[in-house]
Design a protein around this motif. Structure first.
Motif, mmCIF file in Angstrom:
data_model
loop_
_atom_site.group_PDB
_atom_site.id
_atom_site.type_symbol
_atom_site.label_atom_id
_atom_site.label_comp_id
_atom_site.label_asym_id
_atom_site.label_seq_id
_atom_site.Cartn_x
_atom_site.Cartn_y
_atom_site.Cartn_z
ATOM 1 N N ASN A 148 0.864 -1.182 0.000
ATOM 2 C CA ASN A 148 0.000 0.000 0.000
ATOM 3 C C ASN A 148 0.903 1.234 0.000
ATOM 4 O O ASN A 148 1.540 1.531 1.014
ATOM 5 C CB ASN A 148 -0.892 -0.001 1.246
ATOM 6 N N TYR A 150 0.184 4.221 0.129
ATOM 7 C CA TYR A 150 -0.362 5.383 0.854
ATOM 8 C C TYR A 150 -0.562 5.136 2.347
ATOM 9 O O TYR A 150 -1.047 6.004 3.052
ATOM 10 C CB TYR A 150 -1.694 5.812 0.221
ATOM 11 N N GLY A 152 0.263 4.763 6.355
ATOM 12 C CA GLY A 152 1.151 5.440 7.308
ATOM 13 C C GLY A 152 1.753 6.712 6.742
ATOM 14 O O GLY A 152 1.048 7.608 6.299
ATOM 15 N N THR A 180 -0.673 -1.500 -4.747
ATOM 16 C CA THR A 180 -2.127 -1.310 -4.893
ATOM 17 C C THR A 180 -2.437 0.061 -5.498
ATOM 18 O O THR A 180 -1.720 1.040 -5.273
ATOM 19 C CB THR A 180 -2.849 -1.459 -3.542
ATOM 20 N N GLU A 181 -3.523 0.093 -6.251
ATOM 21 C CA GLU A 181 -3.891 1.337 -6.926
ATOM 22 C C GLU A 181 -5.091 2.004 -6.287
ATOM 23 O O GLU A 181 -5.412 3.152 -6.567
ATOM 24 C CB GLU A 181 -4.174 1.046 -8.404
ATOM 25 N N HIS A 182 -5.807 1.270 -5.459
ATOM 26 C CA HIS A 182 -6.979 1.843 -4.785
ATOM 27 C C HIS A 182 -7.304 0.985 -3.573
ATOM 28 O O HIS A 182 -6.803 -0.146 -3.452
ATOM 29 C CB HIS A 182 -8.177 1.912 -5.741
ATOM 30 N N GLY A 207 -0.460 -1.048 6.954
ATOM 31 C CA GLY A 207 -0.889 -1.052 8.350
ATOM 32 C C GLY A 207 -1.995 -2.061 8.605
ATOM 33 O O GLY A 207 -2.191 -3.011 7.836
ATOM 34 N N ASP A 208 -2.727 -1.827 9.684
ATOM 35 C CA ASP A 208 -3.780 -2.770 10.079
ATOM 36 C C ASP A 208 -4.906 -2.835 9.048
ATOM 37 O O ASP A 208 -5.517 -3.880 8.852
ATOM 38 C CB ASP A 208 -4.353 -2.366 11.443
ATOM 39 N N GLY A 209 -5.182 -1.708 8.392
ATOM 40 C CA GLY A 209 -6.241 -1.680 7.381
ATOM 41 C C GLY A 209 -5.869 -2.566 6.198
ATOM 42 O O GLY A 209 -6.691 -3.300 5.651
ATOM 43 N N MET A 210 -4.615 -2.515 5.832
ATOM 44 C CA MET A 210 -4.128 -3.320 4.708
ATOM 45 C C MET A 210 -4.149 -4.808 5.102
ATOM 46 O O MET A 210 -4.544 -5.660 4.308
ATOM 47 C CB MET A 210 -2.698 -2.855 4.394
ATOM 48 N N GLU A 213 -7.562 -6.105 4.800
ATOM 49 C CA GLU A 213 -7.895 -6.401 3.386
ATOM 50 C C GLU A 213 -7.416 -7.797 3.000
ATOM 51 O O GLU A 213 -8.126 -8.573 2.359
ATOM 52 C CB GLU A 213 -7.200 -5.400 2.461
ATOM 53 N N GLY A 250 2.298 1.144 8.402
ATOM 54 C CA GLY A 250 1.051 1.895 8.616
ATOM 55 C C GLY A 250 1.220 2.906 9.729
ATOM 56 O O GLY A 250 2.346 3.254 10.096
ATOM 57 N N SER A 251 0.101 3.359 10.294
ATOM 58 C CA SER A 251 0.176 4.369 11.350
ATOM 59 C C SER A 251 0.276 3.711 12.724
ATOM 60 O O SER A 251 1.002 4.195 13.586
ATOM 61 C CB SER A 251 -1.065 5.256 11.348
ATOM 62 N N THR A 252 -0.465 2.620 12.948
ATOM 63 C CA THR A 252 -0.437 2.007 14.277
ATOM 64 C C THR A 252 0.180 0.607 14.267
ATOM 65 O O THR A 252 0.894 0.243 15.173
ATOM 66 C CB THR A 252 -1.860 1.908 14.862
ATOM 67 N N ASP A 253 -0.093 -0.188 13.260
ATOM 68 C CA ASP A 253 0.502 -1.530 13.120
ATOM 69 C C ASP A 253 0.310 -2.389 14.375
ATOM 70 O O ASP A 253 1.239 -3.021 14.871
ATOM 71 C CB ASP A 253 2.005 -1.418 12.797
HETATM 72 N N1 LIG Z 1 -3.539 2.386 -3.355
HETATM 73 C C1 LIG Z 1 -4.376 2.725 -2.376
HETATM 74 N N2 LIG Z 1 -4.987 3.920 -2.380
HETATM 75 C C2 LIG Z 1 -5.804 4.292 -1.386
HETATM 76 N N3 LIG Z 1 -6.106 3.516 -0.320
HETATM 77 C C3 LIG Z 1 -5.517 2.309 -0.254
HETATM 78 C C4 LIG Z 1 -4.637 1.859 -1.269
HETATM 79 N N4 LIG Z 1 -4.209 0.628 -0.930
HETATM 80 C C5 LIG Z 1 -4.802 0.318 0.237
HETATM 81 N N5 LIG Z 1 -5.587 1.327 0.641
HETATM 82 C C6 LIG Z 1 -6.398 1.424 1.880
HETATM 83 O O1 LIG Z 1 -5.723 2.278 2.803
HETATM 84 C C7 LIG Z 1 -6.207 1.993 4.095
HETATM 85 C C8 LIG Z 1 -5.178 2.326 5.147
HETATM 86 O O2 LIG Z 1 -4.007 1.636 4.866
HETATM 87 P P1 LIG Z 1 -3.026 1.018 5.941
HETATM 88 O O3 LIG Z 1 -3.727 0.191 6.906
HETATM 89 O O4 LIG Z 1 -1.944 0.372 5.135
HETATM 90 O O5 LIG Z 1 -2.384 2.290 6.649
HETATM 91 P P2 LIG Z 1 -2.812 3.149 7.914
HETATM 92 O O6 LIG Z 1 -4.262 3.330 7.964
HETATM 93 O O7 LIG Z 1 -1.973 4.355 7.888
HETATM 94 O O8 LIG Z 1 -2.280 2.247 9.106
HETATM 95 P P3 LIG Z 1 -3.079 1.580 10.321
HETATM 96 O O9 LIG Z 1 -4.223 0.830 9.703
HETATM 97 O O10 LIG Z 1 -2.062 0.678 10.969
HETATM 98 O O11 LIG Z 1 -3.490 2.700 11.194
HETATM 99 C C9 LIG Z 1 -6.572 0.529 4.085
HETATM 100 O O12 LIG Z 1 -7.842 0.363 4.645
HETATM 101 C C10 LIG Z 1 -6.559 0.128 2.615
HETATM 102 O O13 LIG Z 1 -7.805 -0.439 2.239
#
Ligand SMILES: Nc1ncnc2c1ncn2[C@@H]1O[C@H](COP(=O)(O)OP(=O)(O)OP(=O)(O)O)[C@@H](O)[C@H]1O
Length: 557
Positions: A148, A150, A152, A180-182, A207-210, A213, A250-253
């Motif tokens: 990802n 984008y 963190g 990833t593109e979206h 991060g945790d969101g990724m 997924e 990511g931000s929290t991991d």
């Molecule tokens: N190419 C992309 N463009 C936009 N959003 C994306 C892309 N790839 C993944 N995402 C989404 O970005 C969201 C956040 O990503 P990620 O979890 O990696 O980082 P974070 O939110 O900074 O960290 P954390 O979840 O640990 O706080 C995820 O829910 C994921 O679905």
């Protein structure tokens, strides 16, 4: 431990001394052979420093490589200069790369170069170590990597290219990388077109969101391939065969922190390379017999749901939004009425009030996994005719006004809250810790929150109760007979209605939102079931620190 037969043993040269180097199936050791001078001085002045001995587990050797002393060593496709000069008596050399434990659960890759007197001996060492590594069948050879860009601080691509890819190359792991593109790109790719048979695991850089997924993509794909209907809450899900690696970017991991003990890309890459395996429970969340989401860490209604919902509206504030929304939500002090019903985990080892946390090789998880396999088939099917009595069919029912309802499937520890929401929760025991915080004063709620960061027991308060459960349901009071087509609209209507009807009530809204691993769920009435060890990570759980690290820490104090 059973004594292993020696595979090789030789006197090799290393760092200006001759070492006795030996290898068996489990361990590589090298012990300095004391010279006469050293022995004399050693016996008098340094009795414990003579004959220093080192050992590394074969399972933690990443690679072995013969060195070309004429022109350097070929590493990751680039030729490097020799850092050590060979001696005339030992003109051939090989390098072993292995895992070294640094402080605070960090792992690092270290090289040691042994010099040999003969070419054939050098070849024999390289070959024998390679053969031992080839027998480690749990190691991945081919990985599918999603980055990802984008997550963190938007460093995902850079972290992967600079810190992780060189280590994978050194360990001869090949990869297919998808940037990833979206949002949901990785989830949908895994769920539909990814050719999973050719991989030994899936790695997410983010991060945790990724991670969420990847879990959704992999779990859904596994159910689809096995003809399992995710929409049925009673269905027993099929465990995923591919392991998941998390490179924290990511931000929290939180998940990485809770399964490895640190958010460090190199440490995580090394856990992937050595082929670690840590099973993890996954909760399925349903509404009205329809699948909503999977959760591996926190499901939070009330306080944590409100904080997330508010912080989502303040994305422009960056990471500071969590502190801001947390403070604001604390001040608003909303409580929510509803009914929580749960199936307590009986016959399991451990309770949420235990002092010992889940650690690498956890025996509680091992025991409870066996217990779960034995009795899950009947328990999963007997409760469909659940009725709303106080204690029916192994279910307990609690009605009340709650400031927070949290289900922690792991400790949810993170650098900000090293103890986590439920410090004794287990990663893979088939249960979740259901924490109910009843309506109380702001002051008491603050005391409860502060205890998450202190040594005091956050559950030892009259308005807090915690239950280890296999399944639970929540029904908000004001939609018990409601089809809930649109919760938010109902919430707004009811909120207005209640405020009009009870102006002195403090205007707590009728509904909060569920925070499901950092995402808002669209319904308040949910049903949750824990699926024991549904996924596996390239991790080994948090290792106990070595004794010397504890001693060093105590001395430092
Ligand atoms: N190419 C992309 N463009 C936009 N959003 C994306 C892309 N790839 C993944 N995402 C989404 O970005 C969201 C956040 O990503 P990620 O979890 O990696 O980082 P974070 O939110 O900074 O960290 P954390 O979840 O640990 O706080 C995820 O829910 C994921 O679905």
């Amino acid at each position: 431990m059973e004594k292993q037969p020696r595979l090789l043993s030789s006197q090799l040269f290393l760092k200006n001394s001759v070492f006795e180097v030996s290898l068996n199936r489990v361990i590589l050791t090298w012990k300095e052979i004391p010279t006469k001078n050293k022995r004399v001085s050693g016996n008098i002045h340094h009795p414990f420093k003579i004959g220093t001995s080192h050992s590394v587990s074969v399972s933690e050797i990443l690679a072995v490589q013969e060195l070309d002393l004429e022109s350097g060593t070929k590493d990751d496709g680039r030729w490097q200069k020799m850092s050590q000069k060979p001696t005339e008596a030992y003109p051939y050399a090989f390098t072993v790369s292995y895992v070294r434990r640094a402080r605070k659960h960090r792992w690092r890759c270290t090289d040691v170069t042994f010099f040999c007197p003969e070419w054939a001996l050098c070849q024999q060492w390289v070959q024998t170590i390679k053969e031992q590594l080839a027998e480690l069948t749990s190691r991945p050879k081919h990985l599918l990597v999603y980055i990802n860009p984008y997550g963190g601080k938007q460093q995902g691509t850079c972290i992967y290219e600079q810190k992780v890819a060189p280590l994978f190359a050194r360990a001869s792991i090949s990869t297919d990388v998808i940037v990833t593109e979206h949002a949901n790109h990785a989830r949908d790719h895994l769920r539909t077109v990814a050719e999973l048979k050719q991989y030994d695991g899936v790695v997410c850089v983010g991060g945790d969101g990724m991670f969420s997924e990847i879990v959704h993509g992999l779990v859904s794909r596994t159910q689809k391939d096995n003809g399992v209907d995710q929409n049925s809450p009673e269905e027993k899900l099929v465990a995923c065969s591919l392991r998941i690696g998390i490179i924290p970017a990511g931000s929290t991991d939180c998940i990485c922190y809770g399964t490895v003990g640190i958010n460090d890309p190199v440490t995580s890459a090394l856990h992937i390379i050595v082929g670690d395996s840590q099973p993890m429970d996954v909760c399925s969340v349903h509404h009205n017999k329809t699948f909503l989401k999977y959760s591996v860490s926190l499901l939070g209604y009330g306080f944590y749901g409100d904080v997330l919902a508010d912080s989502e509206r303040k994305r422009w504030m960056g990471p500071a939004r969590y502190d801001f929304s947390g403070f604001k939500t604390f001040l608003t002090h909303h409580y929510y009425e509803g009914t929580v019903s749960f199936q307590p985990a009986t016959d399991t080892l451990g309770t949420p009030r235990d002092k010992s946390p889940c650690r690498a090789g956890c025996l509680t998880c091992l025991h409870n996994r066996q217990q779960y396999s034995e009795d899950s088939s009947d328990k999963y099917k007997t409760d469909t005719d659940f009725s709303d009595s106080e204690n029916e069919g192994g279910w307990r029912v609690i009605r009340g006004k709650f400031l927070a309802i949290n289900a922690a499937s792991m400790s949810c520890a993170c650098p900000r809250s090293p103890k986590g929401l439920s410090p004794a929760a287990h990663l893979a025991d088939g249960t979740t810790d259901l924490i109910l915080v009843r309506k109380c004063s702001r002051f008491n709620f603050l005391r409860h929150l502060i205890r998450h960061t202190s040594k005091d027991d956050q559950f030892d308060m009259t308005f807090v109760e915690v239950h280890r459960v296999r399944r639970f349901r929540f029904l908000p009071r004001h939609c018990q007979n409601d089809s809930e087509q649109d919760l938010r609209e109902n919430g707004k209507r009811l909120f207005g209605q209640i405020c009009r009807d009870h102006p002195a009530r403090g205007c707590s809204p009728a509904f909060s939102s569920w925070n499901c691993d950092g995402e808002i769920l669209p319904h308040a009435a949910i049903e949750v079931g824990v699926h024991c060890q549904l996924i596996k990570l390239f991790a080994r759980g948090i290792e106990e620190p070595p004794v010397f690290e504890d001693v060093a820490a105590t001395c430092a104090i």
